[in-house]
Scaffold this motif. Structure first.
Motif, PDB file in Angstrom:
ATOM      1  N   ASP A  15      -8.397   3.855   1.569  1.00 36.65           N
ATOM      2  CA  ASP A  15      -8.453   4.124   0.137  1.00 36.65           C
ATOM      3  C   ASP A  15      -9.690   3.418  -0.414  1.00 36.65           C
ATOM      4  OD1 ASP A  15      -8.079   3.952  -2.720  1.00 36.65           O
ATOM      5  OD2 ASP A  15      -5.990   4.532  -2.387  1.00 36.65           O
TER       6      ASP A  15
ATOM      7  N   LYS B 180      -3.023   4.639 -11.099  1.00 35.33           N
ATOM      8  CA  LYS B 180      -1.834   4.086 -10.459  1.00 35.33           C
ATOM      9  C   LYS B 180      -1.386   2.815 -11.184  1.00 35.33           C
ATOM     10  CE  LYS B 180      -3.129   5.997  -5.981  1.00 35.33           C
ATOM     11  NZ  LYS B 180      -3.499   5.724  -4.572  1.00 35.33           N
TER      12      LYS B 180
ATOM     13  N   SER C 283       0.825  -1.218   0.000  1.00 38.88           N
ATOM     14  CA  SER C 283       0.000   0.000   0.000  1.00 38.88           C
ATOM     15  C   SER C 283       0.854   1.262   0.000  1.00 38.88           C
ATOM     16  CB  SER C 283      -0.938  -0.002   1.214  1.00 38.88           C
ATOM     17  OG  SER C 283      -0.193   0.009   2.429  1.00 38.88           O
TER      18      SER C 283
ATOM     19  N   HIS D 169       2.361   1.721  -3.582  1.00 36.09           N
ATOM     20  CA  HIS D 169       1.337   2.122  -4.542  1.00 36.09           C
ATOM     21  C   HIS D 169       0.546   3.346  -4.085  1.00 36.09           C
ATOM     22  CE1 HIS D 169       2.204  -2.026  -5.894  1.00 36.09           C
ATOM     23  NE2 HIS D 169       1.918  -1.535  -7.091  1.00 36.09           N
TER      24      HIS D 169
ATOM     25  N   PHE E 223      -1.451   4.248  -1.543  1.00 35.55           N
ATOM     26  CA  PHE E 223      -2.853   4.197  -1.147  1.00 35.55           C
ATOM     27  C   PHE E 223      -3.172   5.393  -0.252  1.00 35.55           C
ATOM     28  CE2 PHE E 223      -3.824  -0.657  -1.474  1.00 35.55           C
ATOM     29  CZ  PHE E 223      -3.444  -0.629  -2.815  1.00 35.55           C
TER      30      PHE E 223
ATOM     31  N   ASN F 280     -10.969   3.261  -3.375  1.00 35.26           N
ATOM     32  CA  ASN F 280     -10.754   2.524  -4.625  1.00 35.26           C
ATOM     33  C   ASN F 280     -10.093   1.174  -4.363  1.00 35.26           C
ATOM     34  OD1 ASN F 280     -11.842   4.552  -6.260  1.00 35.26           O
ATOM     35  ND2 ASN F 280      -9.879   5.620  -6.402  1.00 35.26           N
ATOM     36  N   ALA F 281      -9.117   1.150  -3.462  1.00 27.62           N
ATOM     37  CA  ALA F 281      -8.431  -0.097  -3.136  1.00 27.62           C
ATOM     38  C   ALA F 281      -9.381  -1.079  -2.446  1.00 27.62           C
ATOM     39  CB  ALA F 281      -7.225   0.180  -2.248  1.00 27.62           C
TER      40      ALA F 281
ATOM     41  N   TRP G  77      -7.288  -4.377 -11.544  1.00 30.88           N
ATOM     42  CA  TRP G  77      -6.518  -3.244 -11.011  1.00 30.88           C
ATOM     43  C   TRP G  77      -6.774  -1.957 -11.805  1.00 30.88           C
ATOM     44  CZ3 TRP G  77      -3.321  -2.247  -6.880  1.00 30.88           C
ATOM     45  CH2 TRP G  77      -2.540  -1.073  -6.954  1.00 30.88           C
TER      46      TRP G  77
ATOM     47  N   CYS H   1     -10.188  -0.210 -11.209  1.00 37.13           N
ATOM     48  CA  CYS H   1     -10.393   0.515  -9.944  1.00 37.13           C
ATOM     49  C   CYS H   1      -9.288   1.519  -9.633  1.00 37.13           C
ATOM     50  CB  CYS H   1     -10.496  -0.488  -8.788  1.00 37.13           C
ATOM     51  SG  CYS H   1     -11.908  -1.594  -8.891  1.00 37.13           S
ATOM     52  N   MET H   2      -8.068   1.222 -10.072  1.00 35.26           N
ATOM     53  CA  MET H   2      -6.905   2.046  -9.718  1.00 35.26           C
ATOM     54  C   MET H   2      -6.267   2.614 -10.988  1.00 35.26           C
ATOM     55  SD  MET H   2      -6.953   1.353  -6.391  1.00 35.26           S
ATOM     56  CE  MET H   2      -5.349   1.699  -5.685  1.00 35.26           C
TER      57      MET H   2
END
Length: 317
Positions: free
Chosen positions: A77, A149, A67, A70, A72, A79-80, A142, A145-146
């Motif tokens: 977070d 990143k 985390s 990346h 977070f 989104n995570a 991934w 949602c992210m």
């Protein structure tokens, strides 16, 4: 001539079998024909007990570092967390015998109904399939949602199987995991506000919170940062419960999907509202408005629409 045909055929079959064994080949019908097949006898049975709740809990391996690398959002977070939820939905879509899943932070628990016979209740099969599917779904979704990143290295999840013989044991397990959310999230919320807003170092924030109780942390958040902890998103405070429901959205949808809830599982009300979980399993109804669709539900609906479009294209071509 008929008198000799049967013995000759049998002799030819035996010769072919011996030749197969000698060369490590397979005979018609898919049966193994090899002198090495004896090694299967070393496999140990690992069937789980009958008539017990099977819970598979997955935990992120080294997710504190993951985390951080990346970036977070702290303390939570969204989104995570929704990425975890969507990965869990993929597992529930694969295994219809999962009646409930519960997630928080970097962990998820999957509850299989007592009567399940998936993989003949083999523990190793269940655990490896659920863990690998969840991990691959996490990576696969991934970018959904992210999107801002880049995934810098692959995440890893470990898993375990725990068996609970009674309904109360299962309820107590889920209550334990949800109580854990409250304890950890309250601490993390206070900790990261001290670090990010008051400029304390991690060690200074730990020192200030050492020995404090829940009431102290709530008071600190309100007096120093104007935060009423009870007004924070329920997903942060209570985790996410995934259930199968017949979803009804105005006049646009009426089908069975997986719904994400953020309710209190510790009290009796949750189990009275969802009697199918401990009784005869038949998913109930879930009604919501179009503008209030959650990220988890929207992901499933978008996937349905994409699949239907693809099917129409294939039918027309």
């Amino acid at each position: 001539m008929q008198l000799y045909r049967s013995p000759i055929v049998q002799l030819l079959k035996r010769s072919a079998k011996l030749l197969c064994q000698e060369r490590g080949l397979r005979i018609p019908g898919g049966m193994a024909c090899s002198r090495f097949e004896y090694v299967k006898s070393f496999e140990q049975g690992d069937d789980v007990l009958q008539n017990v709740w099977i819970v598979i809990r997955l935990d992120g391996k080294g997710f504190h570092k993951f985390s951080k690398v990346h970036d977070f959002d702290k303390p939570n977070d969204a989104n995570a967390l929704n990425l975890m939820n969507i990965a869990a939905v993929a597992v529930m879509e694969e295994f219809r015998d999962i009646i409930l899943a519960y997630g928080q932070s970097d962990e998820y628990s999957f509850v299989f109904r007592k009567e399940t016979n998936v993989f003949n209740r083999r523990a190793s099969k269940l655990l490896s399939y659920v863990t690998s599917l969840f991990t691959s779904s996490y990576v696969y979704n991934w970018m959904h949602c992210m999107s801002k990143k880049t995934l810098l290295y692959p995440p890893c999840f470990d898993g375990r199987i725990v068996l609970y013989p009674s309904d109360q044991n299962l309820r107590d397990y889920l209550s334990w995991r949800q109580a854990d959310v409250h304890i950890n999230n309250l601490y993390n919320t206070a900790f990261w506000n001290l670090v990010l807003k008051s400029g304390l170092t991690n060690q200074e924030a730990e020192t200030e919170l050492r020995g404090t109780f829940s009431a102290d942390k709530n008071e600190l958040l309100f007096t120093k940062f104007g935060i009423n902890y009870n007004n924070l998103p329920a997903m942060f405070r209570k985790g996410t419960i995934l259930l199968r429901k017949r979803v009804k959205i105005e006049n646009s949808l009426n089908r069975q999907l997986i719904v994400d809830l953020h309710n209190d599982m510790i009290r009796d009300k949750f189990w009275k509202d969802h009697t199918e979980l401990l009784g005869k399993y038949k998913p109930g109804d879930y009604v919501c408005e179009l503008e209030n669709i959650s990220t988890v539900l929207k992901h499933q609906i978008d996937k349905l629409n994409t699949n239907e479009k693809q099917e129409n294209i294939e039918c027309c071509s």
